[in-house]
Design a protein around this motif. Structure first.
Motif, mmCIF file in Angstrom:
data_model
loop_
_atom_site.group_PDB
_atom_site.id
_atom_site.type_symbol
_atom_site.label_atom_id
_atom_site.label_comp_id
_atom_site.label_asym_id
_atom_site.label_seq_id
_atom_site.Cartn_x
_atom_site.Cartn_y
_atom_site.Cartn_z
ATOM 1 N N VAL A 147 -1.551 -3.556 4.420
ATOM 2 C CA VAL A 147 -1.361 -3.451 2.970
ATOM 3 C C VAL A 147 -2.490 -4.167 2.231
ATOM 4 O O VAL A 147 -2.959 -3.705 1.182
ATOM 5 N N ASP A 148 -2.954 -5.300 2.768
ATOM 6 C CA ASP A 148 -4.087 -6.014 2.173
ATOM 7 C C ASP A 148 -5.304 -5.094 2.088
ATOM 8 O O ASP A 148 -5.990 -5.021 1.055
ATOM 9 N N LEU A 149 -5.577 -4.369 3.185
ATOM 10 C CA LEU A 149 -6.697 -3.422 3.200
ATOM 11 C C LEU A 149 -6.442 -2.256 2.258
ATOM 12 O O LEU A 149 -7.372 -1.750 1.597
ATOM 13 N N TYR A 150 -5.202 -1.830 2.189
ATOM 14 C CA TYR A 150 -4.841 -0.716 1.311
ATOM 15 C C TYR A 150 -5.103 -1.075 -0.151
ATOM 16 O O TYR A 150 -5.607 -0.247 -0.928
ATOM 17 N N VAL A 151 -4.781 -2.299 -0.533
ATOM 18 C CA VAL A 151 -5.039 -2.757 -1.902
ATOM 19 C C VAL A 151 -6.535 -2.692 -2.203
ATOM 20 O O VAL A 151 -6.954 -2.258 -3.292
ATOM 21 N N LEU A 152 -7.361 -3.099 -1.233
ATOM 22 C CA LEU A 152 -8.814 -3.028 -1.428
ATOM 23 C C LEU A 152 -9.285 -1.581 -1.522
ATOM 24 O O LEU A 152 -10.141 -1.251 -2.346
ATOM 25 N N GLU A 153 -8.720 -0.722 -0.697
ATOM 26 C CA GLU A 153 -9.087 0.696 -0.751
ATOM 27 C C GLU A 153 -8.788 1.281 -2.128
ATOM 28 O O GLU A 153 -9.599 2.009 -2.701
ATOM 29 N N ARG A 154 -7.610 0.969 -2.671
ATOM 30 C CA ARG A 154 -7.242 1.452 -4.018
ATOM 31 C C ARG A 154 -8.218 0.917 -5.061
ATOM 32 O O ARG A 154 -8.592 1.630 -5.995
ATOM 33 N N ALA A 155 -8.624 -0.342 -4.902
ATOM 34 C CA ALA A 155 -9.565 -0.948 -5.847
ATOM 35 C C ALA A 155 -10.910 -0.229 -5.805
ATOM 36 O O ALA A 155 -11.522 0.033 -6.845
ATOM 37 N N PHE A 156 -11.367 0.115 -4.601
ATOM 38 C CA PHE A 156 -12.629 0.846 -4.467
ATOM 39 C C PHE A 156 -12.530 2.216 -5.130
ATOM 40 O O PHE A 156 -13.412 2.616 -5.896
ATOM 41 N N LEU A 157 -11.472 2.937 -4.848
ATOM 42 C CA LEU A 157 -11.337 4.295 -5.369
ATOM 43 C C LEU A 157 -11.207 4.330 -6.876
ATOM 44 O O LEU A 157 -11.696 5.257 -7.537
ATOM 45 N N SER A 158 -10.547 3.317 -7.456
ATOM 46 C CA SER A 158 -10.336 3.311 -8.902
ATOM 47 C C SER A 158 -11.530 2.770 -9.680
ATOM 48 O O SER A 158 -11.727 3.116 -10.843
ATOM 49 N N THR A 159 -12.341 1.930 -9.023
ATOM 50 C CA THR A 159 -13.437 1.260 -9.732
ATOM 51 C C THR A 159 -14.807 1.810 -9.379
ATOM 52 O O THR A 159 -15.725 1.792 -10.212
ATOM 53 N N HIS A 160 -14.957 2.319 -8.160
ATOM 54 C CA HIS A 160 -16.276 2.742 -7.688
ATOM 55 C C HIS A 160 -16.212 4.182 -7.170
ATOM 56 O O HIS A 160 -15.838 4.413 -6.006
#
Length: 210
Positions: free
Chosen positions: A158-171
């Protein structure tokens, strides 16, 4: 003289000098919906837990801000002020440079594998909570306000999933970079394959929004 530089849902962050060193003070504010005595105990516990996570990271060789002092009466942690820039701003400027992006992805994957290797879950992995030091280009993990200790595969995924969502939404178009992060993470992590499998499972189960 303290200068307010950031205010979030959980805390205020001030820039100041601490015994001659550039520092920040992270002050958690009271939750008015909780009983004052209970709130004081819970907030103090969160302050101590955040400081412990930072200390454990440094013991393990993971670059995080050095903690200078903890004031549980004022619910404040005084720590090192990082001279550098966020990964978010770095990627906005250098997204067209594959070599730099690849090197950064390797650093992130390695750092997160080390973090989860000591069973610490960051809880709020975004490209704004990853810094690059000006002095040596080291990757620094910051803002452990939601961090906790866990050895569960699911929590790490889930920690990695949160980062993945952050990448997709911001970059935009950052899928290749995140794949590289996961590749390095999987290779460096003791339970990497299991965590990756759980990450895929979490991603598949993500609800669709119209």
């Amino acid at each position: 003289m303290a200068e307010l530089i950031q205010q979030g849902a959980e805390a205020k962050v001030f820039a100041l000098s601490f015994y001659g060193r550039d520092a920040i003070a992270k002050e958690r504010f009271p939750k008015t919906y909780r009983h004052p005595i209970l709130d004081k105990k819970l907030t103090a516990r969160r302050v101590v837990q955040e400081a412990r996570c930072l200390f454990r990271c440094q013991q393990a060789g993971i670059d995080t801000p050095t903690v200078y002092f903890i004031d549980t009466n004022l619910n404040t942690i005084y720590m090192e002020r990082i001279e550098g820039r966020t990964v978010k701003s770095f990627l906005i400027e250098h997204s067209g440079n594959p070599a730099l992006v690849d090197d950064l992805a390797h650093k992130i994957g390695k750092a997160l594998a080390a973090l989860h290797g000591i069973n610490i879950i960051h809880g709020d992995l975004t490209t704004s909570n990853l810094f690059i030091r000006d002095s040596n280009q080291s990757l620094v993990l910051i803002d452990f306000g939601l961090s906790y200790h866990s050895s569960l595969i699911e929590d790490k995924a889930v920690d990695l999933y949160v980062l993945e969502r952050a990448f997709l939404s911001t970059h935009p178009n950052s899928e290749v970079m995140f794949e590289k992060i996961v590749q390095v993470y999987t290779k460096k992590s003791r339970d990497g394959k299991q965590i990756f499998a759980k990450l895929e499972d979490v991603t598949v189960k993500e609800p669709c929004h119209k």
